[in-house]
Write an enzyme that holds these catalytic residues in place. Structure first.
Site, PDB file in Angstrom:
ATOM      1  N   ASP A   1       0.825  -1.211   0.000  1.00  0.00           N
ATOM      2  CA  ASP A   1       0.000   0.000   0.000  1.00  0.00           C
ATOM      3  C   ASP A   1       0.856   1.257   0.000  1.00  0.00           C
ATOM      4  O   ASP A   1       0.624   2.194  -0.762  1.00  0.00           O
ATOM      5  CB  ASP A   1      -0.898   0.019   1.247  1.00  0.00           C
ATOM      6  CG  ASP A   1      -2.222  -0.698   1.036  1.00  0.00           C
ATOM      7  OD1 ASP A   1      -2.759  -0.620  -0.075  1.00  0.00           O
ATOM      8  OD2 ASP A   1      -2.707  -1.321   1.980  1.00  0.00           O
ATOM      9  N   VAL A   2       1.831   1.286   0.886  1.00  0.00           N
ATOM     10  CA  VAL A   2       2.659   2.490   1.033  1.00  0.00           C
ATOM     11  C   VAL A   2       3.417   2.800  -0.253  1.00  0.00           C
ATOM     12  O   VAL A   2       3.437   3.942  -0.729  1.00  0.00           O
ATOM     13  CB  VAL A   2       3.638   2.328   2.212  1.00  0.00           C
ATOM     14  CG1 VAL A   2       4.646   3.480   2.235  1.00  0.00           C
ATOM     15  CG2 VAL A   2       2.878   2.281   3.536  1.00  0.00           C
TER      16      VAL A   2
END
Length: 393
Positions: free
Chosen positions: A177-178
């Protein structure tokens, strides 16, 4: 000083982590972020992803979980139900005044509301419209849901992570996600550069799985070059040895020997100078071929020494070495203080009067990042943005 992105307005329809990570970064750089949250669900899903939660002045937990706060500072929260005609009209009204729209709905889900990228770019040709999804807007898996864990599994990083004889292991934080959020931020800035030169907006299609595959980096290209499937090596490096965590007499220590001259100094310090002259260990390719024996010999010596002794001794020789910190140690270091990687933001929603967050790593000399707004309550900025009552009242 003004931020690099002062004057930029972003309409944020995203939730969870990838999109919010992207918009927090842009917000830190000066952009105005309008975060749209669904009043029917209590807002961003991560508001309930706890404990821990911030405790309010009344002694009760608030809707600000630590998870939510990690990616939602420098944002103004408004509540809208995009399933209604009124909500859709407000979104379009806001989009007309914004430079960027970012969303992470299932591909095609916004079309029935007239908020999909094709419709919005037709109505507002200047927009940069960024869509984040699990597998992208195209391909046979486009309609499958996408969460960080599934992206790590599908994209291969779990097959490389963990002990050699253990199960596949995810990275401890939501790194798929990051990193997707980071790629999205880069794409948005590139699209804005094009828009500013030509007046033409565009659609950005970015997927968790695509971005996770992109950061397989050397291990991915190792496979593509050799055709050999990489194996899990725990803390070992696929292309360098010795480069890993070793047990010390009082814990663990990292030794990262990056070249042959460093290895020579390292071996001599361990009273193993004969290894540096041995053809089986003198060069990095040879050390990789004989990794198992080398690791065993080095480990036997290092476990007799304290972590502090190893770090002090190898630092004097210019051999890369370091500790394995717990988070309490990380955030108490003078390096973290010097680099402002732990910050405090005032907020009336906390019984402490503030919350502590992780700082932005970017250090810009002319347009530094700024921390202007603490993570908001659901709908906290309704009145400011479009004159509706504050949901927190």
């Amino acid at each position: 000083m003004s931020g690099a992105l002062d004057g930029l307005k972003i309409l944020d329809l995203s939730r969870i982590l990838a999109g919010p990570t992207c918009t927090q970064l842009l917000g830190d750089l000066g952009a105005e972020i309008i975060k749209v949250e669904n009043p029917k669900t209590g807002g961003d899903d991560t508001r309930s992803w706890g404990p821990p939660f911030v405790t309010g002045p009344d002694g009760q937990p608030t809707d600000m979980s630590a998870y939510f706060m990690c990616a939602n500072r420098n944002k103004k929260s408004v509540t809208l139900d995009i399933g209604t005609k009124e909500g859709q009209a407000v979104i379009k009204h806001l989009a007309a005044k914004c430079d960027v729209v970012i969303e992470n709905f299932k591909p095609g889900a916004l079309k029935k509301f007239g908020l999909d990228h094709e419709t919005m770019l037709r109505d507002f040709p200047h927009l940069v419209y960024c869509s984040i999804s699990g597998f992208g807007q195209t391909g046979p898996n486009a309609q499958k849901p996408g969460y960080d864990l599934m992206a790590q599994g599908y994209g291969g990083i779990m097959s490389l992570t963990g002990a050699p004889d253990g199960e596949p292991m995810k990275v401890a934080v939501g790194i798929a996600d990051v990193m997707c959020g980071m790629y999205a931020a880069t794409g948005i800035l590139a699209a804005l550069r094009h828009r500013d030169r030509t007046g033409e907006g565009q659609h950005i299609d970015i997927a968790l799985v695509d971005s996770q595959i992109a950061w397989l980096i050397n291990e991915g290209v190792n496979y593509l070059t050799s055709g050999e499937r990489p194996q899990r090596r725990g803390n070992g490096h696929p292309n360098i040895a010795p480069y890993q965590v070793f047990e010390s007499s009082d814990g663990h220590v990292i030794v990262a020997v990056g070249n042959d001259s460093q290895f020579s100094r390292f071996a001599e310090w361990l009273d193993l100078a004969d290894l540096a002259d041995n053809p089986q260990y003198a060069t990095n390719p040879a050390r990789l071929e004989n990794r198992a024996v080398l690791t065993s010999v080095v480990q036997e010596r290092l476990k007799r020494l304290s972590t502090g002794t190893v770090i002090e001794g190898l630092e004097k020789l210019g051999v890369p070495v370091g500790p394995v910190h717990r988070l309490d140690q990380v955030f108490s270091t003078d390096q973290v203080a010097a680099r402002e990687m732990k910050i405090s933001m005032d907020t009336e929603r906390s019984n402490k009067g503030h919350v502590e967050l992780i700082g932005n790593p970017l250090k810009l000399s002319r347009t530094p990042v700024s921390y202007r707004l603490p993570p908001p309550a659901v709908g906290q900025h309704n009145e400011e943005i479009f004159g509706l009552p504050d949901e927190t009242e």
